[in-house]
Scaffold this active site. Structure first.
Site, PDB file in Angstrom:
ATOM      1  N   ASP A  24       0.835  -1.208   0.000  1.00 55.72           N
ATOM      2  CA  ASP A  24       0.000   0.000   0.000  1.00 55.72           C
ATOM      3  C   ASP A  24       0.868   1.256   0.000  1.00 55.72           C
ATOM      4  O   ASP A  24       1.971   1.256   0.563  1.00 55.72           O
ATOM      5  CB  ASP A  24      -0.912  -0.021   1.239  1.00 55.72           C
ATOM      6  N   HIS A  41       2.623   3.502  -9.019  1.00 53.26           N
ATOM      7  CA  HIS A  41       2.455   2.073  -9.309  1.00 53.26           C
ATOM      8  C   HIS A  41       3.681   1.518 -10.036  1.00 53.26           C
ATOM      9  O   HIS A  41       4.116   0.401  -9.773  1.00 53.26           O
ATOM     10  CB  HIS A  41       1.181   1.840 -10.127  1.00 53.26           C
ATOM     11  N   LEU A 135      11.343 -20.405  -4.699  1.00 51.45           N
ATOM     12  CA  LEU A 135      10.314 -19.620  -4.009  1.00 51.45           C
ATOM     13  C   LEU A 135       8.933 -19.848  -4.615  1.00 51.45           C
ATOM     14  O   LEU A 135       8.785 -19.844  -5.845  1.00 51.45           O
ATOM     15  CB  LEU A 135      10.678 -18.134  -4.119  1.00 51.45           C
TER      16      LEU A 135
HETATM   17  C1  FPP Z   1      -1.978   0.209  -3.311  1.00 53.38           C
HETATM   18  O1  FPP Z   1      -1.486   1.523  -3.332  1.00 53.38           O
HETATM   19  C2  FPP Z   1      -1.436  -0.543  -4.433  1.00 53.38           C
HETATM   20  C3  FPP Z   1      -2.195  -1.174  -5.393  1.00 53.38           C
HETATM   21  C4  FPP Z   1      -3.665  -1.199  -5.399  1.00 53.38           C
HETATM   22  C5  FPP Z   1      -1.560  -1.872  -6.497  1.00 53.38           C
HETATM   23  C6  FPP Z   1      -0.390  -2.706  -6.123  1.00 53.38           C
HETATM   24  C7  FPP Z   1       0.311  -3.071  -7.355  1.00 53.38           C
HETATM   25  C8  FPP Z   1       1.637  -3.010  -7.560  1.00 53.38           C
HETATM   26  C9  FPP Z   1       2.630  -2.648  -6.533  1.00 53.38           C
HETATM   27  C10 FPP Z   1       2.188  -3.294  -8.887  1.00 53.38           C
HETATM   28  C11 FPP Z   1       1.762  -4.592  -9.537  1.00 53.38           C
HETATM   29  C12 FPP Z   1       2.212  -5.802  -8.843  1.00 53.38           C
HETATM   30  C13 FPP Z   1       2.701  -6.906  -9.445  1.00 53.38           C
HETATM   31  C14 FPP Z   1       2.868  -8.147  -8.658  1.00 53.38           C
HETATM   32  C15 FPP Z   1       3.089  -6.921 -10.859  1.00 53.38           C
HETATM   33  P1  FPP Z   1      -2.541   2.708  -3.432  1.00 53.38           P
HETATM   34  O2  FPP Z   1      -2.711   3.041  -4.845  1.00 53.38           O
HETATM   35  O3  FPP Z   1      -3.799   2.324  -2.721  1.00 53.38           O
HETATM   36  O4  FPP Z   1      -1.782   3.822  -2.655  1.00 53.38           O
HETATM   37  P2  FPP Z   1      -2.447   4.993  -1.787  1.00 53.38           P
HETATM   38  O5  FPP Z   1      -3.123   4.313  -0.612  1.00 53.38           O
HETATM   39  O6  FPP Z   1      -1.267   5.792  -1.366  1.00 53.38           O
HETATM   40  O7  FPP Z   1      -3.395   5.725  -2.690  1.00 53.38           O
END
Ligand code: FPP
Length: 254
Positions: A24, A41, A135
């Site tokens: 997050d 992202h 893994l």
């Molecule tokens: C949450 O941050 C993150 C996500 C919803 C997406 C997570 C995805 C990745 C890290 C990349 C893809 C992963 C793989 C395995 C290829 P947020 O957007 O909710 O952040 P915020 O709370 O600061 O708005």
């Protein structure tokens, strides 16, 4: 269950057998830099690459990442599309390298809303790496813990309807085995970055006895040092599984 359980002793040791992560804070990381959310992202994906390697090097047997929850569809369409596109690109770029590193990839979640291209990539990655003995990397996409319990219940109900299973034979073990990660030990350590302290419909059943670690660090800033801090915290936990602290100490000393 057999594979990992047989090579790694129960998760009371210093290194967790299985780590589950909610990544997050990508959006906030970008905002703080005056960048659009996609930049967060993209930075998050780079961290995924580093942390997968670091976790592997530290002897962890399984890593489960929450990449896209069943609730993430509620985000603006442009962000959903971007996440899906990023996911496709990441698979195209990373799967061969993961395969060379003997990583076995699995996707958990309901794939049906995704387009053919992504479903195919996920399927191919699983097939290519299915015999790998390194893994176990599980990526949760369109996943929800409630969905997982529901699909397990449906699966067992179908077995009952087919006369293969008696309702009274269903116990915690049977239900756990029908869940998406039913062949893996439950996570010993859960990490959530970004400061929120909640499970957000991740592995609801499997986290029952997991040690929960929350950090303010935003996912794109999470590095090997942060991972080692979480591992050190975990190593200092006394896992009791319902027993008293004295009982646990006695068993350890025996
Ligand atoms: C949450 O941050 C993150 C996500 C919803 C997406 C997570 C995805 C990745 C890290 C990349 C893809 C992963 C793989 C395995 C290829 P947020 O957007 O909710 O952040 P915020 O709370 O600061 O708005």
């Amino acid at each position: 269950m057999a594979e990992i359980s047989s090579i790694v002793p129960p998760g009371c040791g210093p290194v967790p057998r299985h780590i589950a992560v909610i990544m997050d804070g990508n959006g906030r990381w970008a905002r703080r830099r005056g960048l659009p959310r996609p930049a967060g992202h993209r930075a998050g994906v780079k961290v995924v690459r580093r942390i997968v390697e670091a976790v592997d090097q530290r002897g962890v047997a399984a890593l489960t990442l929450f990449a896209f929850s069943s609730e993430n569809w509620r985000r603006p369409r442009t962000e959903v599309n971007l996440l899906i596109e990023l996911f496709i690109n990441t698979l195209q770029q990373e799967v061969d390298r993961l395969h060379r590193n003997r990583v076995r990839i699995r996707f958990i979640g309901d794939p049906t809303p995704f387009g053919r291209r992504l479903r195919r990539l996920m399927q191919d990655a699983e097939t290519l790496t299915q015999a790998n003995e390194g893994l176990r990397l599980n990526i949760a996409v369109n996943y929800g813990g409630r969905w997982d319990m529901l699909q397990a219940a449906r699966r067992l109900a179908a077995c009952v309807a087919a006369g293969e299973l008696k309702p009274e034979a269903i116990d915690e073990r049977t239900l756990a085995g029908a869940l998406s990660l039913g062949d893996l030990p439950e996570p010993d350590l859960f990490i959530r970055t970004g400061g929120e302290q909640r499970i957000s419909n991740f592995l609801l059943w499997q986290l029952a006895y997991t040690e929960l670690y929350f950090t303010e660090v935003l996912w794109p800033d999470f590095d090997e040092h942060c991972l080692d801090e979480a591992l050190a915290w975990f190593a200092g936990r006394q896992r009791r599984f319902g027993q008293t602290g004295e009982q646990v100490e006695r068993i350890k000393g025996a």
